[in-house]
Design a protein around this motif. Structure first.
Motif, PDB file in Angstrom:
ATOM      1  N   GLY A 430       0.961  -1.269  -0.036  1.00  0.00           N
ATOM      2  CA  GLY A 430       0.014   0.069   0.044  1.00  0.00           C
ATOM      3  C   GLY A 430       0.973   1.148   0.161  1.00  0.00           C
ATOM      4  O   GLY A 430       0.915   2.179   0.834  1.00  0.00           O
ATOM      5  N   ALA A 456     -15.123  -2.317  -1.318  1.00  0.00           N
ATOM      6  CA  ALA A 456     -13.904  -2.833  -0.718  1.00  0.00           C
ATOM      7  C   ALA A 456     -12.686  -2.105  -1.236  1.00  0.00           C
ATOM      8  O   ALA A 456     -12.493  -1.801  -2.250  1.00  0.00           O
ATOM      9  N   TYR A 457     -11.702  -2.017  -0.185  1.00  0.00           N
ATOM     10  CA  TYR A 457     -10.366  -1.665  -0.331  1.00  0.00           C
ATOM     11  C   TYR A 457      -9.562  -2.362   0.566  1.00  0.00           C
ATOM     12  O   TYR A 457      -9.412  -1.770   1.699  1.00  0.00           O
ATOM     13  N   GLU A 458      -9.031  -3.659   0.281  1.00  0.00           N
ATOM     14  CA  GLU A 458      -8.317  -4.368   1.393  1.00  0.00           C
ATOM     15  C   GLU A 458      -7.328  -5.203   0.665  1.00  0.00           C
ATOM     16  O   GLU A 458      -7.555  -5.368  -0.469  1.00  0.00           O
ATOM     17  N   PHE A 459      -6.329  -5.490   1.444  1.00  0.00           N
ATOM     18  CA  PHE A 459      -5.153  -6.545   1.049  1.00  0.00           C
ATOM     19  C   PHE A 459      -5.990  -7.837   0.396  1.00  0.00           C
ATOM     20  O   PHE A 459      -6.913  -8.453   0.947  1.00  0.00           O
ATOM     21  N   PHE A 475      -3.724  -4.717  -3.295  1.00  0.00           N
ATOM     22  CA  PHE A 475      -5.088  -4.737  -2.627  1.00  0.00           C
ATOM     23  C   PHE A 475      -6.122  -4.952  -3.751  1.00  0.00           C
ATOM     24  O   PHE A 475      -5.720  -4.599  -4.994  1.00  0.00           O
TER      25      PHE A 475
ATOM     26  N   GLY B  92     -14.460  -5.166   3.985  1.00  0.00           N
ATOM     27  CA  GLY B  92     -14.213  -4.872   2.939  1.00  0.00           C
ATOM     28  C   GLY B  92     -12.932  -3.576   3.249  1.00  0.00           C
ATOM     29  O   GLY B  92     -12.347  -3.284   2.428  1.00  0.00           O
ATOM     30  N   PHE B  93     -12.921  -3.303   4.357  1.00  0.00           N
ATOM     31  CA  PHE B  93     -12.216  -1.959   4.614  1.00  0.00           C
ATOM     32  C   PHE B  93     -11.247  -2.387   5.716  1.00  0.00           C
ATOM     33  O   PHE B  93     -10.854  -1.393   6.650  1.00  0.00           O
ATOM     34  N   ASP B  95      -8.140  -2.789   5.847  1.00  0.00           N
ATOM     35  CA  ASP B  95      -6.553  -2.370   6.060  1.00  0.00           C
ATOM     36  C   ASP B  95      -6.656  -0.853   5.720  1.00  0.00           C
ATOM     37  O   ASP B  95      -5.611  -0.432   5.287  1.00  0.00           O
ATOM     38  N   LEU B 102      -1.581   6.151   0.840  1.00  0.00           N
ATOM     39  CA  LEU B 102      -0.623   5.760  -0.326  1.00  0.00           C
ATOM     40  C   LEU B 102       0.642   6.436  -0.277  1.00  0.00           C
ATOM     41  O   LEU B 102       1.713   6.071  -0.874  1.00  0.00           O
ATOM     42  N   LYS B 114       7.149   1.991   5.668  1.00  0.00           N
ATOM     43  CA  LYS B 114       5.954   2.611   6.247  1.00  0.00           C
ATOM     44  C   LYS B 114       6.090   2.467   7.535  1.00  0.00           C
ATOM     45  O   LYS B 114       6.369   1.403   7.920  1.00  0.00           O
ATOM     46  N   ARG B 121      -2.782  -6.495  11.613  1.00  0.00           N
ATOM     47  CA  ARG B 121      -3.956  -7.235  10.862  1.00  0.00           C
ATOM     48  C   ARG B 121      -4.889  -8.134  11.515  1.00  0.00           C
ATOM     49  O   ARG B 121      -6.111  -8.164  11.383  1.00  0.00           O
TER      50      ARG B 121
END
Lengths: 629, 376
Positions: A430, A456-459, A475, B92-93, B95, B102, B114, B121
């Motif tokens: 990311g 969705a916005y995930e690995f 992702f 869905g979110f 991460d 970014l 980073k 996680r």
């Protein structure tokens, strides 16, 4: 003192044509007061940065505000870049080319209060959405400098909303071409140009808002530069600006001198251009380095293609600089001095240097991949300094159309995030590509402003290339379309040619596109334009990044951590790394792991570690994963 | 010797030394520097104060309040020594916290790393729910799903739970449901709910703030508790106030609830200190207050007062009616009732002119007040 001494000897040879053709005398004099120079250097870069902040604060569009797809800069009276307030490395190299064009067209035919505008890729521009605005800055009647801004605009007309389509086949379909023109003449706005722009773009409010942001940035630069001139006087200011460039050249050359001499080549492929499906496009670079001079030669790169991914030379230069700058020490100013030490060659008529009528709206892709190609070549030169291939640079997604009241909307998103593994550590998960340090749109802001919902916005697990250091985890983003009808246009790649791994590292997984993954889950190609209806969901999964080093040498604790975090399945941990993870106790079975690793090592039968891997090594293929399950 | 409650104490804790200043209402000043007691910082404070009392012959009861700036929260973040936090977020979110925005702060830096996320996680649980951008519930949260997520985190023995769902700033219902479950299942556990902490748009920023709050909560709470106990033990009943990042003070109980507000207390204290220094150097208080502090504070006021003044002048019909005052609002209504169109039109033009003029005036005043605005 040695670098300076050498510079004095060969500076004429090394500075090349850039200086000679404008006939500027080459001065070897250092300014008298190094402290005053340092202060001046910081001041001029601060102006460039403040210009960047001005655009950021006053822009109307998301692509500038959130993606930060723009740059600002400062050139001397001859149009040579002195300072660039960089938000985007991809723009380094663009300002000099554009300035050359302005100088060629206008020379001394300019006056205080003039402002130039342009975007024509075949006359100094990059691609049509990138509109340049330049303002010459005067002290009395003497031209001292240029304030330069380049911003990616939401739309400049053409056949697809967003003016980014990768499947246009000639420049004429891509939008409004603006040759270098005077937007203001001695302070008076040219209404004809404004009207032409207004009638040819889909969202004039945003385009004009952003143009005003560019003008505001030039204005800020003008004010602050005037203060600087008032403080130092015009002669000293000009001398300091010259020295800023020379200083960057000295730093670049002394840094280049520390690298080994020799010649290295690397090749890579883009899947296709989105028009001739399945026809790969070759990128080929040769780096030749002797002493304190470097040549980046793209001869051997594919002829220009029908699809809109042809670079201008300026963008190829930016990609080349980007690769090299990444292995040079930090702190070298971004200006003409760097360009004098690094020569970039790319024959006209190739994807790296398109000629009329090449379409180039989606040329970003080629630029990103050229940076990766540069990294490949540099990895041959400096094995322990460079990363493996990342996800391939940002995927461009534009969704546009009209709402019930025929009010247009355009959503433009550029997204990327998986870095290739490095010889000392895992690839970043990311983080933007080196070529375009773009920020992501906030999901909530997108949903509040556009007829789009993000689901969705995930690995995504098991996509990163294995290695002693693994590639970055990609992702996925799921977009749900909420208007009645719209056009979805996508530019993605790394489907057929996966991100390569280095020195034993495996390549990353290919990218994926789907329509309605919860229902029909239709597989979409890498590049396409299509109509979407209300409720349609588009899913994009980035390619996984390549790994670095032998996966069997990866610390089992690091493998365990990835399994624990659900970035790697236990089955793939076993298949790729030979690591047995006990998911009940979250521990590694050391004995079984050692045994399994030995088996893989024998089955693999490497006599030497492969330098570059573009396919799964035998014995590590996905088939083995199934066997292990 | 002295009357009760006319001494104030300022305490600043650093990694090496703890500085204590005792200031009397009459301007008497006593200072003390002792070694910091790493582990339980409160010890050094209590010890230093006791020594001061011993030297001066004062008693704990003379202290009115203790003002304290601390780096305990920022240190916990910098050293990654905060609580083991679990995060509950929308499916869905998972991460958002780790993907961040970014962008990296440097260009051309291959060695960039980073910062590690404050919640790993596997400690980020998702629940299947969805609120849209306008706050409408699209997919209702199943309480069972929420309980499962909370149970999973409790099984991982988290020390605090942060909750941040997508678009919760527009409708906190699901977040509050999860809060209620956490309170029920683990009454003593620290938790931080995004809607309560920072009800603003932008999911990454909100998640990050909520997580940071949870991350330092247990440490700050136990730190403040230890300090209170120590002070009570030493017979100092004075209230304890903490420096906030915005330069103001907050009570110890409030700081324990929202420790995110005291993270930057050091730099903020510096600004307040600069004011004090300016005063000490002879800059008149009036100048500091009017010329520097109030001038900056007046900016938002001016931008509000411009239009507000126009509204007061033109919209005070009721007041004029009741008190029988002659005024433009009443004039306007009477004109409308009498169908005197010329009058109505005239008053409307006056209204418009007034609004434009007052807005203009506000802009001008802005230019005078804000040192960042330059006229050329």
């Amino acid at each position: 003192m040695q670098p300076c001494a050498r510079l004095a000897v060969d500076s004429f040879a090394g500075r090349g044509q850039a200086l000679q053709h404008v006939g500027m005398p080459v001065s070897h004099e250092s300014p008298k007061d190094p402290i005053a120079f340092e202060l001046f250097k910081n001041a001029i870069f601060s102006i460039a940065d403040e210009m960047a902040l001005t655009v950021f604060r006053t822009t109307y569009s998301g692509v500038l505000k959130d993606n930060m797809d723009y740059s600002t800069g400062f050139a001397d009276s001859d149009g040579k870049l002195v300072a660039q307030g960089l938000t985007l490395p991809g723009h380094l190299g663009s300002v000099p080319t554009a300035m050359d064009s302005i100088m060629r067209h206008y020379g001394n035919d300019m006056a205080p209060g003039d402002v130039f505008i342009m975007n024509d890729p075949f006359d100094g521009g990059m691609h049509l959405p990138d509109i340049f605005v330049f303002k010459p800055l005067y002290h009395g009647d003497r031209r001292m400098a240029f304030a330069c801004t380049v911003c990616h605009h939401t739309d400049v007309g053409g056949r697809v909303a967003g003016s980014n389509a990768s499947d246009s086949t000639e420049i004429y379909a891509e939008g409004l071409r603006i040759a270098p023109l005077k937007l203001y003449e001695a302070g008076k706005l040219n209404k004809t140009i404004m009207t032409f722009i207004e009638k040819n773009v889909r969202i004039p409010v945003k385009v004009f808002g952003d143009l005003r942001a560019q003008l505001a940035a030039c204005h800020i630069a003008e004010q602050q530069f005037a203060e600087l001139v008032a403080k130092h006087g015009p002669d000293e200011t000009a001398a300091f600006m010259r020295e800023t460039v020379d200083y960057a050249e000295r730093l670049t050359r002394s840094a280049l001198a520390n690298l080994p001499d020799g010649e290295w080549s690397f090749e890579d492929w883009i899947d296709d251009d989105g028009v001739d499906y399945g026809k790969p496009i070759r990128l080929f670079v040769t780096i030749r380095k002797t002493g304190d001079h470097m040549v980046v030669d793209w001869t051997g790169t594919n002829p220009q293609v029908k699809g809109a991914i042809n670079n201008t030379l300026s963008f190829t230069k930016a990609a080349s600089y980007c690769g090299i700058r990444s292995v040079l020490p930090p702190g070298i100013p971004n200006n003409e001095g760097v360009f004098r030490a690094i020569e970039v060659i790319c024959p006209p008529g190739t994807v790296g240097n398109g000629v009329l009528p090449a379409a180039c709206a989606a040329r970003g892709l080629t630029g990103f991949r050229m940076v990766d190609c540069m990294f490949g070549a540099l990895a041959m030169m400096l094995p322990d300094k460079v990363k493996a291939a990342g996800d391939g640079g940002n995927t461009g997604i534009s969704i546009g159309g009209y709402d019930a009241e025929r009010k247009p909307f355009i959503y433009v998103d550029f997204t990327c995030g998986a870095w290739g593994a490095r010889p000392w550590s895992d690839g970043l998960d990311g983080n933007s590509h080196m070529m375009a340090n773009m920020a992501s749109h906030s999901i909530e802001v997108t949903e509040a402003e556009e007829p789009i919902q993000l689901l969705a916005y995930e690995f995504v697990a098991d996509k990163a290339g294995a290695g002693k250091y693994r590639g970055g985890v990609p992702f996925r983003r799921d977009y749900r379309f909420l208007e009645e009808e719209g056009t979805l246009q996508v530019r993605s790649d790394r489907r057929d040619f996966r991100p390569f791994g280095l020195y034993g590292g495996s390549p990353g997984a290919p990218s994926e596109n789907y329509l309605n993954p919860q229902a029909e889950n239709k597989i979409l190609p890498g590049k396409f334009t299509m109509i979407v209806k209300k409720g349609d969901i588009f899913r994009h999964v980035l390619a996984g990044a390549g790994g670095w080093g032998d996966p069997l040498e990866r610390d089992p604790a690091a493998v365990l951590k990835d399994v624990r975090n659900e970035l790697l399945s236990p089955a793939k941990a076993l298949a790729d790394y030979g690591v047995f993870v006990d998911t009940a106790k979250w521990s590694v079975d050391a004995v079984a792991t050692a045994k399994r690793r030995e088996e893989i090592r024998r089955a693999r039968g490497w006599t030497e570690t492969p330098k570059v891997q573009r396919h799964d090594p035998p014995g590590l293929a996905s088939g083995t994963v199934k066997a292990a399950e | 010797m002295s009357a009760i409650g006319n001494y104030r104490v300022g305490v600043d804790i650093g990694g090496t030394f703890t500085d204590i200043v005792l200031l009397g209402a009459d301007g008497t000043l006593h200072t003390k520097k002792v070694s910091s007691s790493v582990g339980n910082y409160a010890e050094a404070i209590v010890e230093g104060l006791s020594e001061l009392f011993h030297e001066t012959g004062l008693a704990g009861a003379v202290i009115e309040e203790i003002r304290h700036g601390t780096t305990v929260a920022s240190n916990a973040i910098l050293e990654h020594k905060g609580a083991r936090v679990g995060l509950v977020t929308t499916k869905g979110f998972r991460d958002v916290l780790e993907i961040r925005t970014l962008r990296m702060p440097r260009l051309y830096d291959l060695a960039w790393e980073k910062p590690a996320p404050l919640v790993e996680r596997y400690l980020r649980q998702v629940v299947d729910e969805r609120v849209d951008a306008r706050g409408r519930i699209e997919r209702a949260l199943d309480p069972k799903d929420a309980e499962r997520a909370v149970d999973a985190l409790l099984a991982e023995k988290v020390e605090a739970i942060a909750v941040c769902l997508l678009n919760s700033f527009a409708n906190p219902r699901h977040e509050l449901m999860i809060k209620e479950i956490v309170e029920r299942k683990a009454p003593k556990l620290k938790f931080s709910i995004s809607y309560e902490v920072l009800p603003e748009i932008k999911e990454y920023e909100r998640t990050s703030t909520t997580v940071i709050n949870a991350y330092v909560m247990p440490i700050v709470a136990s730190y403040l508790r230890a300090m209170r106990t120590g002070l009570d033990g030493a017979g100092i009943p004075a209230r304890l106030l903490l420096m906030q990042s915005n330069g103001g003070l907050t009570s110890d109980t409030a700081a324990a609830e929202r420790p995110m507000n005291i993270i930057e207390s050091g730099p903020a204290g510096g600004v307040v200190g600069a004011q004090a220094l300016a005063r000490a150097k002879g800059l008149p208080t009036l100048r500091i207050v009017l010329g520097h502090a109030l001038r900056a504070a007046a900016l938002p006021l001016v931008s509000y007062l411009g239009p507000a003044l126009a509204a007061i002048l033109t919209g005070s019909l009721v007041v004029e009616q009741i008190f029988g005052l002659p005024g433009i609002g009443r004039y306007f209504v009477q004109g409308a009732l009498n169908r005197d169109y010329t009058l109505v039109l005239g008053v409307l033009i006056c209204y418009a002119a007034l609004i434009i003029f007052l807005n203009f005036l506000a802009d001008i005043i802005y230019g005078l007040l804000d040192p960042r605005v330059r006229l050329t």
